[in-house]
Scaffold this active site. Sequence first.
Site, mmCIF file in Angstrom:
data_model
loop_
_atom_site.group_PDB
_atom_site.id
_atom_site.type_symbol
_atom_site.label_atom_id
_atom_site.label_comp_id
_atom_site.label_asym_id
_atom_site.label_seq_id
_atom_site.Cartn_x
_atom_site.Cartn_y
_atom_site.Cartn_z
ATOM 1 C CD GLU A 69 -6.524 -3.306 17.362
ATOM 2 O OE1 GLU A 69 -7.063 -2.408 16.487
ATOM 3 O OE2 GLU A 69 -6.520 -4.305 16.926
ATOM 4 C CE1 TYR A 72 -1.680 1.537 4.845
ATOM 5 C CE2 TYR A 72 -2.659 3.663 5.634
ATOM 6 C CZ TYR A 72 -2.937 2.242 5.515
ATOM 7 O OH TYR A 72 -3.809 1.555 5.620
ATOM 8 C CG ASP A 110 -3.665 -5.662 14.329
ATOM 9 O OD1 ASP A 110 -3.665 -4.574 14.615
ATOM 10 O OD2 ASP A 110 -3.767 -6.250 13.390
ATOM 11 C CE LYS A 122 -3.969 -1.945 0.339
ATOM 12 N NZ LYS A 122 -4.905 -1.770 1.461
#
Length: 768
Positions: free
Chosen positions: A492, A603, A463, A333
């Site tokens: 999370e 990113y 995560d 990405k």
Amino acid sequence: MSRPLSSEVPSDPLAHTPEPATTPGGEPRSKAKHAATPVKGPVSHTSPSAPSGAVPASVLGSSAPAGNPFGVPQPAPFAPVGRIPIVDISPKLADGAWAVKGTEHEAFPVRATIFREGHDLFAAEAVLVDPQGHVAQRVPMVDIAPGLRRHEAWLTPTAPGRWTFYISAWSDPWATWRHNAEIKLAAGQDIELVFLEGQALLARAAKGAPASSGEHETFLAAGAATMNTQATARERYASATNPSVLAALEKYPLRDLESHSASFPVAVDRERALVGSWYEIFPRSIGAYQAPDGSWVSGTLRTAAEGLDRIAGMGFDVVYLTPIHPIGTTARKGKNNTLTAMPGDPGSPYAIGSPDGGHDAIDPVLGTFEDFDAFVGRARELGMEVAMDFALQCSPDHPWVVEHPEWFTTRADGTIAYAENPPKKYQDIYPLNFDNDPEGIYAEIVRILELWVAHGVTIFRVDNPHTKPVAFWQRLLAEFRERHPEVIFLAEAFTQPPMMQTLGAIGFHQSYTYFAWRNERGEIEDYLRELAYESDSRLRPAFWPTTHDILTPYMQNGGRNAFMIRAILAATGSPTWGIYSGYELVEREPRPGFEEQNDNEKYEYKPRDFEAVRRNGVEGLLTRLNEIRSRHVALQRLRNVHINGSTDEKILSFTKIARRSEVADSRAHVAPAQTTTTGAPWPTVVAEDPNEVADAVIVVVNLDAYTARNAELYLDLSLFGARANGDEPVLEVTDELTGETYHWNSHPFVRLDPSNRPAHILSVKVIK
């Protein structure tokens, strides 16, 4: 008949629970090196008593072995009621099969409905049993709902480990005699019979005390005085109930028809599982810079280590690293989650894996394991622990994709499915499929966690755990509680309440919460109550005003004032709180159409100039908040919030307290036991009440980020051992943010301006 207690918790002859055949890790118990030692105590009649979190290894597969209770529904065991019924016990999870949450030096409430037939009086106590099977604490239970017979006591474990508690209740013949005597003597009824019964009870008490003891003589003397017909009835009664008799009965009480509840497990963790101040960083951004040709030079673990002094200087005690593993290039990405990365775009660190390695490797751009060890070492020198992001997902370039294609889901067209949460797509990530080779995946994940633990990681921020099987986590967390009880796992999981609550119940030490989206006074009050009194046995909260994924409209629109207000609420409302790097700079520009930062650090590189913005006061406030938290145990506890009334809908106020048993200087509050002639020990009653309030903080916050607000508050003065005296001040409160001192009554007036005084955080002293 009456049964005396002993230092060993009484076993229940009616209940039999076989020892599990395997350890929590699935190893045959006969061969296990670290098999858990059973805790002695009453056995629950209502549920199997396997170690909390213990799940057979095969539960992740398609079938269960013979005898596996997960394979075929089992009938509930018979639960005989005690002679003194003890019902509706809390806290307990899965009827006692799972351990409730406990923390060293944090008190937790034990409640039960207790009653009996007829009119005779009874009493009860909650009993805390340490991991070695010895009674550590007995606390009398108090009827908190007269008429409903709801009783409560607070217990305080003092060290990590697998503790248990149970409840004892008994008929109290002495209290019953006193109650009846007072009525009959006042009415002139059965006077001689009353004293005969009293003398018999005192003679019985004398038999229970050592013959050489002063208490033995006290009972005999009182019994003789009770039968002195030359004295008045009032004098005879006074002789039977004088303070020396009552003190003797505290040491050698009379208990009939004693009944015990089942024993319930408490998984007690070290204090960091409850209390912490977290600071999140992307290591690659710290020390990153743009070269003259426009290309970026990444920060490293070494440059990130140089930034630890500033973080520690603000009082944070946990530094949280987003993933530091190699990042894939396939479907990488670009800026702001664009589908095409430009040359030099670093990619999302959550797209884990490349030819350089996977979850057991460090991105070469960041450094080596030697650099990581240096980072951990420096953090420890500064009094901080290192938390690592643990994201169980893979880039298409992860070594597992080639080595274990069966660990992923293959679609009908033969391609591996990438992660989706429609309409969201994560083309750079492959999720694991836990059903194809559950044992292979489990063994590999354990290996990876062990690697990072060996390199000093003590906390894992997991995560998206809600996208993996709950049974997998229950097994894994139980194994790590046994192997590495110091290691903490944070879930999370911003997901639906049943999943969030269950992840906490089956073993996650901490959980992210909905705090970021609770903005109005009523919903914040309700949420504080829920976390403190409804979900406290399952879930420990962590409050984050923002994260690298979350930037709510309140934060987007409220500017610096909103960042100050939410930091104050997070730091005082929850024992664990955290901020994401850049909070000090009031970074609040949203990506259009999303509740997240624009130019998101996931990113791209994002170096920051913290020196240039210190004048905005946010960094100073964060430092001050952590200083205040370190001084007040009340702000380090969960089960202790009391909402204060307010006349303004934007003024929120609450009081947080810490009991004497929770404060470091008063932790040893159970005196050595005395021993009866039967060998049963009775703890000596100490002068200090372990449940007395030893620390209290009043928090008042203006939730309006734009306008000054006035309000009259309504305080419960009984929390501080004080009583209202009209409009006269009874409390001296000192604002820990400013140092200013005020004298307050039960309904003080406050004015808070979000620009320069958004809140009060007040220590409390009773002056009248």
